[in-house]
Scaffold this active site. Structure first.
Site, mmCIF file in Angstrom:
data_model
loop_
_atom_site.group_PDB
_atom_site.id
_atom_site.type_symbol
_atom_site.label_atom_id
_atom_site.label_comp_id
_atom_site.label_asym_id
_atom_site.label_seq_id
_atom_site.Cartn_x
_atom_site.Cartn_y
_atom_site.Cartn_z
ATOM 1 N N THR A 199 0.760 -1.197 0.121
ATOM 2 C CA THR A 199 0.098 -0.002 0.063
ATOM 3 C C THR A 199 0.761 1.161 -0.087
ATOM 4 O O THR A 199 2.139 1.292 0.707
ATOM 5 C CB THR A 199 -0.832 0.183 1.209
ATOM 6 N N THR A 250 -0.592 2.312 6.709
ATOM 7 C CA THR A 250 -0.920 0.992 5.989
ATOM 8 C C THR A 250 -0.709 -0.322 7.134
ATOM 9 O O THR A 250 -0.175 -0.260 8.118
ATOM 10 C CB THR A 250 0.559 0.885 4.838
ATOM 11 N N GLY A 251 -1.408 -1.130 6.618
ATOM 12 C CA GLY A 251 -1.443 -2.293 7.679
ATOM 13 C C GLY A 251 -2.768 -3.143 7.507
ATOM 14 O O GLY A 251 -3.457 -2.947 6.543
ATOM 15 N N GLY A 253 -6.158 -3.687 7.441
ATOM 16 C CA GLY A 253 -7.122 -2.531 7.423
ATOM 17 C C GLY A 253 -8.407 -2.749 8.418
ATOM 18 O O GLY A 253 -8.687 -1.773 8.844
HETATM 19 N N1 ASP Z 1 -4.480 -1.383 4.651
HETATM 20 C C1 ASP Z 1 -4.530 -2.046 3.510
HETATM 21 C C2 ASP Z 1 -6.031 -2.687 3.374
HETATM 22 O O1 ASP Z 1 -6.380 -3.350 4.626
HETATM 23 C C3 ASP Z 1 -3.559 -3.076 3.311
HETATM 24 C C4 ASP Z 1 -2.334 -2.652 3.708
HETATM 25 O O2 ASP Z 1 -2.009 -1.442 3.868
HETATM 26 O O3 ASP Z 1 -1.311 -3.391 3.708
HETATM 27 O O4 ASP Z 1 -6.424 -2.786 2.360
#
Ligand code: ASP
Length: 340
Positions: A199, A250-251, A253
């Site tokens: 992301t 990011t993470g 979600g």
């Molecule tokens: N946050 C994003 C989601 O959950 C994925 C990510 O940032 O790795 O869609």
């Protein structure tokens, strides 16, 4: 006591009181402009990345930093700068956004993005778009050219197209790497961390002192059709308020939505007077307590940058008039131009 003696005594007391007060903190010096980006957080360690892979990511981060910096150097707005950086990462197949985005269980791409300007807290977002080449540009036209904040699905694609945003076939986003990741997840029925990181996001401060933030993603490999993560949600992954802070997250979600990470950080800065790193750590502690992981790039009203994550790595970088710095593993680099 005679009057002069009394006055001298009082003066002495006042001076002693002043001496025991800590000197007020000097106002931080605000840079002319600054921009910071991330390209996703997760299990990213030197052991699981080749030297060529690392060099490719660093070069990609540099290109994204360069595009945003070019805008800010010319006196452009923070919101134009974060969009420019995110567009570069969306076009780069290394990242999980735009070209190279992960695939849904239905073997397609559904993309999410959001953008926010700190000046008047205007914001725009799209969720589940399938044919907009640059979802962040779709979010931008939602912010600038509609009375709404968020569009989803077909309506979002249509709104973007009729407002001049370039469209592509859904297969444009597909890469061999993401196809293989999808097949593995469908076969093994487990998604490892590498199946979502990538992301992208950016925060910036411009010459007029305005902040902005932007985030764009393909979501998670093998996500169910229609699943929306935190990335397009103002207050979850993206938030900006002038003189307070700008955040892109990011993470995992679902956890970032439940904690309202980006808004939580800015509220802590605004109302508790916490620094951006302490505020970010507190919000990510809440994410971790629920079982999630990830990271944020955050900037305060003075342009100070924090990269805070509870995963083993996060693709990241920052740039200002003194130069650019990028990092991938472990803790953020020590301050100073070109320190890594
Ligand atoms: N946050 C994003 C989601 O959950 C994925 C990510 O940032 O790795 O869609």
């Amino acid at each position: 006591m005679r009057l002069p003696a009394l006055l001298a005594g009082l003066l002495g007391l006042t001076l002693a009181a002043c001496a025991s007060q800590p000197a007020p903190e000097p106002e931080p010096v605000r840079p002319e402009w600054r921009l910071a980006i991330h390209g996703g957080a997760g299990v990213i360690t030197p052991e699981n990345m080749s030297a060529e892979g690392e060099a490719a990511y660093r070069e990609a981060l540099q290109r994204a930093l360069g595009a945003g910096a070019e805008v800010l150097r010319r006196g452009g707005s923070a919101v134009d700068a974060v969009q420019a950086s995110v567009v570069v990462m969306e076009d780069d197949p290394l990242f999980n956004a735009g070209k190279g985005a992960v695939m849904t269980a239905a073997r397609r791409h559904e993309l999410d993005a959001s953008i926010m300007s700190g000046a008047r807290r205007n914001a725009g977002a799209v969720a589940g778009v399938t044919s907009v080449r640059n979802p962040i540009s779709a979010a931008r036209v939602v912010m600038d050219e509609s009375e709404h904040v968020m569009f989803s699905g077909r309506g979002a694609d249509e709104f973007a197209r009729t407002h001049g945003v370039a469209t592509v076939a859904n297969s444009y986003f597909t890469t061999q790497r993401r196809r293989e990741a999808l097949e593995r997840v469908l076969r093994e029925r487990t998604r490892d961390d590498a199946d979502r990181h990538g992301t992208v996001g950016a925060v910036a401060l411009d010459r007029n002192g305005h902040l902005a933030a932007a985030t764009s993603t393909g979501g998670m490999t093998a996500k169910a059709a229609g699943r929306i993560g935190d990335s397009p949600l103002i207050g979850a992954a993206t938030y900006a308020e002038d003189d307070v802070c700008a955040v892109s997250a990011t993470g995992h979600g679902e956890y970032f939505i439940r904690v309202g990470v980006a808004k939580t950080i800015c509220e802590r800065v605004k109302h508790l007077g916490e620094g951006i790193e302490a505020a970010s750590a507190a919000a990510l502690d809440e994410v971790a307590a629920l079982g999630g992981d990830g990271g944020v790039v955050v900037m305060d009203g003075y342009g100070r940058v924090g990269f805070v994550f509870n995963s083993s790595g996060m693709y990241r970088g920052e740039i200002d008039a003194s130069g650019a710095r990028t990092a991938i593993f472990g803790k953020p680099p020590a301050a100073g131009p070109n320190s890594e």
